[in-house]
Motif scaffolding. Structure first.
Motif, PDB file in Angstrom:
ATOM      1  N   THR A  30       0.520  -1.531  -0.269  1.00  0.00           N
ATOM      2  CA  THR A  30       0.040   0.020  -0.397  1.00  0.00           C
ATOM      3  C   THR A  30       0.679   0.820  -0.085  1.00  0.00           C
ATOM      4  OG1 THR A  30      -1.957  -1.191   0.820  1.00  0.00           O
ATOM      5  CG2 THR A  30      -1.739   0.955   1.433  1.00  0.00           C
ATOM      6  N   SER A  31       1.740   1.454   1.150  1.00  0.00           N
ATOM      7  CA  SER A  31       2.807   2.457   0.483  1.00  0.00           C
ATOM      8  C   SER A  31       3.648   2.889  -0.739  1.00  0.00           C
ATOM      9  CB  SER A  31       3.897   2.036   1.504  1.00  0.00           C
ATOM     10  OG  SER A  31       5.068   0.949   1.094  1.00  0.00           O
ATOM     11  N   LEU A  32       3.599   1.892  -1.887  1.00  0.00           N
ATOM     12  CA  LEU A  32       4.249   2.124  -3.103  1.00  0.00           C
ATOM     13  C   LEU A  32       3.109   3.518  -3.702  1.00  0.00           C
ATOM     14  CD1 LEU A  32       5.046  -1.074  -4.206  1.00  0.00           C
ATOM     15  CD2 LEU A  32       6.568   0.361  -3.447  1.00  0.00           C
ATOM     16  N   PHE A  33       1.223   3.275  -3.455  1.00  0.00           N
ATOM     17  CA  PHE A  33       0.827   3.815  -3.912  1.00  0.00           C
ATOM     18  C   PHE A  33       0.603   5.183  -3.718  1.00  0.00           C
ATOM     19  CE2 PHE A  33      -1.287  -0.459  -3.761  1.00  0.00           C
ATOM     20  CZ  PHE A  33      -2.534  -0.683  -5.104  1.00  0.00           C
ATOM     21  N   PHE A  34       1.576   5.724  -2.102  1.00  0.00           N
ATOM     22  CA  PHE A  34       1.684   7.007  -2.108  1.00  0.00           C
ATOM     23  C   PHE A  34       2.603   7.625  -2.900  1.00  0.00           C
ATOM     24  CE2 PHE A  34       4.405   9.509   0.062  1.00  0.00           C
ATOM     25  CZ  PHE A  34       3.625  10.619   1.094  1.00  0.00           C
ATOM     26  N   PHE A  35       4.048   6.405  -3.068  1.00  0.00           N
ATOM     27  CA  PHE A  35       4.913   6.701  -3.722  1.00  0.00           C
ATOM     28  C   PHE A  35       4.902   7.387  -5.179  1.00  0.00           C
ATOM     29  CE2 PHE A  35       7.640   5.185  -0.687  1.00  0.00           C
ATOM     30  CZ  PHE A  35       7.534   5.809   0.041  1.00  0.00           C
ATOM     31  N   TRP A  36       3.796   6.754  -6.413  1.00  0.00           N
ATOM     32  CA  TRP A  36       3.878   6.964  -7.725  1.00  0.00           C
ATOM     33  C   TRP A  36       2.770   8.137  -7.377  1.00  0.00           C
ATOM     34  CZ3 TRP A  36       1.286   1.116  -7.211  1.00  0.00           C
ATOM     35  CH2 TRP A  36       0.133   1.533  -7.089  1.00  0.00           C
ATOM     36  N   GLY A  37       1.891   7.981  -5.938  1.00  0.00           N
ATOM     37  CA  GLY A  37       0.564   9.113  -6.758  1.00  0.00           C
ATOM     38  C   GLY A  37       1.162  10.566  -6.544  1.00  0.00           C
ATOM     39  N   LEU A  38       2.354  10.376  -5.626  1.00  0.00           N
ATOM     40  CA  LEU A  38       3.070  12.319  -5.969  1.00  0.00           C
ATOM     41  C   LEU A  38       3.983  12.446  -7.027  1.00  0.00           C
ATOM     42  CD1 LEU A  38       5.789  11.188  -2.933  1.00  0.00           C
ATOM     43  CD2 LEU A  38       4.041  13.230  -3.000  1.00  0.00           C
ATOM     44  N   VAL A  39       4.286  11.371  -8.017  1.00  0.00           N
ATOM     45  CA  VAL A  39       4.271  11.568  -9.191  1.00  0.00           C
ATOM     46  C   VAL A  39       2.740  12.299 -10.159  1.00  0.00           C
ATOM     47  CG1 VAL A  39       5.953  11.303 -11.439  1.00  0.00           C
ATOM     48  CG2 VAL A  39       6.391  10.019  -9.320  1.00  0.00           C
TER      49      VAL A  39
END
Length: 430
Positions: A30-39
């Protein structure tokens, strides 16, 4: 290094694996969803910033989105093939490494002060995101009971929504420099002054991407050394289906189509937000970025609220209702004027928030061993984010009105409405 780990069948995960055993993997993914959301949610700031810096047209500035989302089209199938052979974890680690590499490429891109190199760096970043999304979306849907797959994916995508509210804030304070300088001022500058301005504006993009690249490298190292359960879907047929056979499955085919138009619409709404606010409400980029932050916050809240609602309302029914409301708000945004049109865009952010994860979950439902291939197809459809904004930019340039350009995402929402009403229904045949 062996990136595959202990194997579990989909049935094992839903019946014999305890909640404690798959809760931590779910949190980590789930943490990965945050990172690509930033981009994705810093793109609107980049578009407005680069548009002014290099005095671009709407169509030229939409190449930022094209560079990002064409990577999904190019990389989705290779990502699916890699995970089919080596598992979800290999795709995640490789995607993180590509992501970090692209972030660091912003350093030479800024040093050259050339728009095309920024586009190249964004393409590499997005190539990594394609691997991450191809892995993480289906991983979340199968890491638990099948009947709650839409709920889990919406919950995970809520962290994408959190990023949507944070990214504009980062962009406002790190990227948006020289906000008092207008396009007219830039056009009147002499060669030396303009070169100095472009240099300063280019360099302002470095810091946030350097920090992001370092963080992503750390996350990649963590994933390399962590043991994650590798989901292997149970085989339903003796012979494996081809990509075209999977595309022929009605609800998967319509999910691919709907996702193409949804992603295109979403990117149009967010990426041109600052440009729209300047035309419709007379706000400068720095002032309208506060509304963009609110847009991201409402997108996040919409994901959370939608996830809760799905405990009580069937996903297709909720998707239908939300899409109808988004269509009505878009119509007002196209033909209205003044500050209230900005509030319409904020409302659109809330109601489109559940569309991606819901379309995805409905599109891979009951596919078993074909889930990874279907996931690749749906991720490929994210190329809509590359194509549709070009159409908006063209319409806006031809009509000299960014608001009329929003008729493009309006059409896209009608396609999503069809999927929500009828296209999602499973069928093995065409």
């Amino acid at each position: 290094m062996n990136l595959s780990n202990q194997s579990l069948t989909e049935q094992d995960v839903s019946t014999t694996v305890s909640r404690k055993q798959y809760l931590f993997p779910l949190i980590l993914i789930t943490s990965l969803f945050f990172f690509w959301g930033l981009v994705h949610n810093i793109d609107p700031t980049l578009i407005a910033h680069l548009k002014k810096t290099f005095t671009l047209s709407n169509l030229e500035s939409s190449l930022v989105d094209f560079s990002v989302f064409i990577a999904y089209f190019v990389m989705a199938i290779p990502a699916g093939l890699m995970m089919k052979k080596w598992g979800y974890k290999s795709g995640i680690v490789f995607g993180l490494l590509l992501f970090a590499c692209g972030a660091f490429l912003f350093i030479p891109a800024a040093n050259t002060h050339q728009y095309v190199y920024f586009l190249g760096a964004l393409f590499v970043v997005a190539s990594g995101l394609a691997f991450l999304e191809t892995a993480a979306n289906p991983y979340v849907t199968v890491l638990g009971p099948p009947e709650t797959s839409s709920f889990r994916l919406n919950m995970a995508q809520s962290f994408n929504g959190i990023a949507a509210s944070i990214a504009p804030l980062i962009g406002k304070h790190t990227i948006l420099t020289n906000t008092d300088v207008t396009t007219e001022h830039i056009q009147q500058m002499d060669v030396a002054t303009k070169a100095k301005f472009i240099e300063e504006a280019s360099n302002s993009v470095k810091a946030p991407f350097i920090v992001l690249g370092i963080i992503i490298l750390i996350v990649a190292v963590i994933f390399i050394f962590l043991k994650l359960p590798e989901i292997k879907e149970q085989k339903n047929t003796a012979k494996e289906k081809t990509i075209w056979q999977i595309f022929a499955i009605k609800h998967t085919r319509w999910a691919v189509i709907a996702q193409f138009f949804y992603v295109g619409a979403q990117i149009c709404f967010s990426s041109f937000f600052l440009v729209y606010a300047e035309k419709a409400a007379g706000l400068d980029n720095h002032s309208s970025s506060d509304y963009l932050i609110a847009y991201g916050a409402l997108f996040m809240i919409g994901r959370i609220v939608g996830t809760v609602f799905m405990k009580f309302v069937e996903a297709p029914r909720l998707l239908t209702l939300y899409t109808i409301i988004a269509i009505l708000l878009t119509i007002v945004a196209i033909f209205g004027s003044g500050t209230y049109t900005i509030y319409c865009l904020l409302g659109i952010g809330f109601f489109i928030s559940i569309m991606f994860p819901t379309i995805f979950a409905l599109g891979v439902k009951d596919l078993g061993e074909d889930t990874k291939t279907a996931s690749s197809l749906i991720i490929m459809s994210i190329v809509g984010g590359a194509i549709i904004p070009l159409a908006l930019g063209y319409v806006a340039d031809v009509t000299h009105n960014i608001q009329y350009g929003y008729s493009v995402p309006l059409i896209c929402l009608f396609v999503v409405l069809y999927f929500a009403y009828k296209g999602y229904k499973p069928s093995v045949n065409k």
